[in-house]
Design an enzyme around this catalytic site. Structure first.
Site, PDB file in Angstrom:
ATOM      1  N   THR A   1     -34.197  27.621 -35.933  1.00  0.00           N
ATOM      2  CA  THR A   1     -33.682  27.360 -37.283  1.00  0.00           C
ATOM      3  C   THR A   1     -34.726  26.620 -38.080  1.00  0.00           C
ATOM      4  O   THR A   1     -35.345  25.703 -37.543  1.00  0.00           O
ATOM      5  CB  THR A   1     -32.436  26.460 -37.200  1.00  0.00           C
TER       6      THR A   1
ATOM      7  N   GLY B   1     -31.771  24.179 -32.160  1.00  0.00           N
ATOM      8  CA  GLY B   1     -31.430  24.255 -30.743  1.00  0.00           C
ATOM      9  C   GLY B   1     -30.091  24.937 -30.577  1.00  0.00           C
ATOM     10  O   GLY B   1     -29.694  25.747 -31.412  1.00  0.00           O
TER      11      GLY B   1
HETATM   12  C1  SD4 Z   1     -27.504  27.694 -34.095  1.00  0.00           C
HETATM   13  N1  SD4 Z   1     -28.946  25.781 -34.117  1.00  0.00           N
HETATM   14  O1  SD4 Z   1     -27.012  28.550 -34.809  1.00  0.00           O
HETATM   15  C2  SD4 Z   1     -28.849  27.156 -34.473  1.00  0.00           C
HETATM   16  C3  SD4 Z   1     -29.864  28.003 -33.828  1.00  0.00           C
HETATM   17  C4  SD4 Z   1     -31.181  27.361 -33.788  1.00  0.00           C
HETATM   18  O2  SD4 Z   1     -33.260  26.898 -33.333  1.00  0.00           O
HETATM   19  O3  SD4 Z   1     -31.522  26.377 -34.165  1.00  0.00           O
HETATM   20  N2  SD4 Z   1     -32.082  27.545 -33.393  1.00  0.00           N
HETATM   21  O4  SD4 Z   1     -26.978  27.289 -33.066  1.00  0.00           O
END
Ligand code: SD4
Length: 318
Positions: A150, A202
């Site tokens: 993200t 994450g």
């Molecule tokens: C999620 N936190 O949708 C996001 C995905 C993500 O690095 O960060 N990724 O769970």
């Protein structure tokens, strides 16, 4: 003082442009929105915006949020399809008195009425990733919920305004309608211009269990330096999750306070992030956790070359 900190190497170009806005005395909201749009528009980043990887129905559903740390305005969209720049829709929603977090068709209807650019966000490349993953799952029973990135940013402008924002396609192969931490206040992001801000990347399901971005801002408010605040919050949540649930998902956090001091923490190897301040051109770092301490170093040219090469390498359908 001014500055921006962001998750992952992909933020670099956007932050470089955002820094100029801040240097000229511009508003942190403009710097951050522009920086995130740049990540959303780049088709080779497969976790944000155009080119983002689809859900299990092969649809690209996007989450994004925008928070103004001075007014505490928040706007967010979740599971939105077919719009080019979710971050701009989120920012626009932050100006409403109510109805600040819209999902799916509701978010799309709002975006349509407000004239935001429609776009089919599913690229040929993302389709190839999808079909290959389906094949892998069948062949080896690989867990679908791996691989994510993200973009999350915290910015401070010369007038002391702070903004936090996120944008993501969430988890590859997620269920239709699944919403992660990124559009959720306190989990994916939080900012208070009187203190500072934080943003997460994450496994959303685990990040949300600790309302971790809020927790970091709370620790900074108690007087902790952003680095300390990030380490305390990440280490604690990681420990609790392991104790209570046997394992912890990926947790990586960035933070900046209203003096432009910054910090990061992660429970994975090789979390990349980008920082710029009044005194520092944008720099890409790599962070890792060694016995609860977050160590970071500048990414070397080999790592940087390899990063772009692997992102843009030809992809074949297996
Ligand atoms: C999620 N936190 O949708 C996001 C995905 C993500 O690095 O960060 N990724 O769970």
């Amino acid at each position: 003082m001014y500055g921006i900190i962001a998750t992952w190497r992909m933020a670099f170009e956007g932050i470089t442009a955002g820094r100029e806005i801040l240097e000229d005395g511009g508003f942190a909201g403009d710097a951050i929105e522009n920086a995130i749009r740049e990540v959303e528009d780049f088709e080779f980043y497969k976790s944000v915006g155009y080119g983002g990887l689809p859900n299990e129905d092969m649809e690209v559903e996007l989450d994004a949020a925008y928070m103004d740390g001075t007014t505490l305005d928040i706007g967010a969209v979740a599971a939105i399809k077919d719009y080019a720049n979710p971050i701009s829709i989120a920012r626009r929603l932050s100006k409403e008195k109510v109805n600040n977090l819209l999902v799916a068709e509701g978010a799309e209807r709002f975006a349509h009425k407000e004239g935001f650019q429609r776009k089919n966000m599913l690229t040929e490349r993302a389709k190839i990733h999808y079909y290959n993953r389906i094949k892998e799952i069948k062949e080896q029973e690989i867990k679908p919920y791996s691989g994510h990135d993200t973009v999350g940013m915290v910015g401070l402008d010369k007038r002391g305004n702070m903004i936090a924002a996120t944008s993501t396609s969430g988890l590859f192969m997620k269920k239709k309608g699944r919403v992660g931490d990124s559009p959720i206040s306190g989990s994916g992001f939080y900012v208070d211009s009187k203190v500072g801000g934080a943003s997460a990347t994450g496994l959303g399901e685990d990040l949300m269990k600790g309302c971790i971005s809020y927790e970091i801002v709370r620790l900074m408010k108690e007087g902790h330096h952003p680095q300390e605040a990030c380490e305390i919050a990440v280490n604690r949540l990681d420990k609790e999750l392991k104790e209570r649930r046997g394992k912890s998902g990926d947790l990586s956090l960035i933070a900046m306070n209203n003096k432009g001091e910054w910090g990061v923490a992660t429970n994975i190897e090789g979390f990349s992030f980008v920082v710029t301040t009044e005194h520092q051109e944008p720099i890409i770092y790599l962070a890792k956790n060694i016995n609860g301490k977050c160590i970071h170093e500048k990414a070397n040219s080999e790592w940087l070359d390899n990063y772009m090469k692997t992102r843009t390498a030809p992809l074949v359908r297996r």
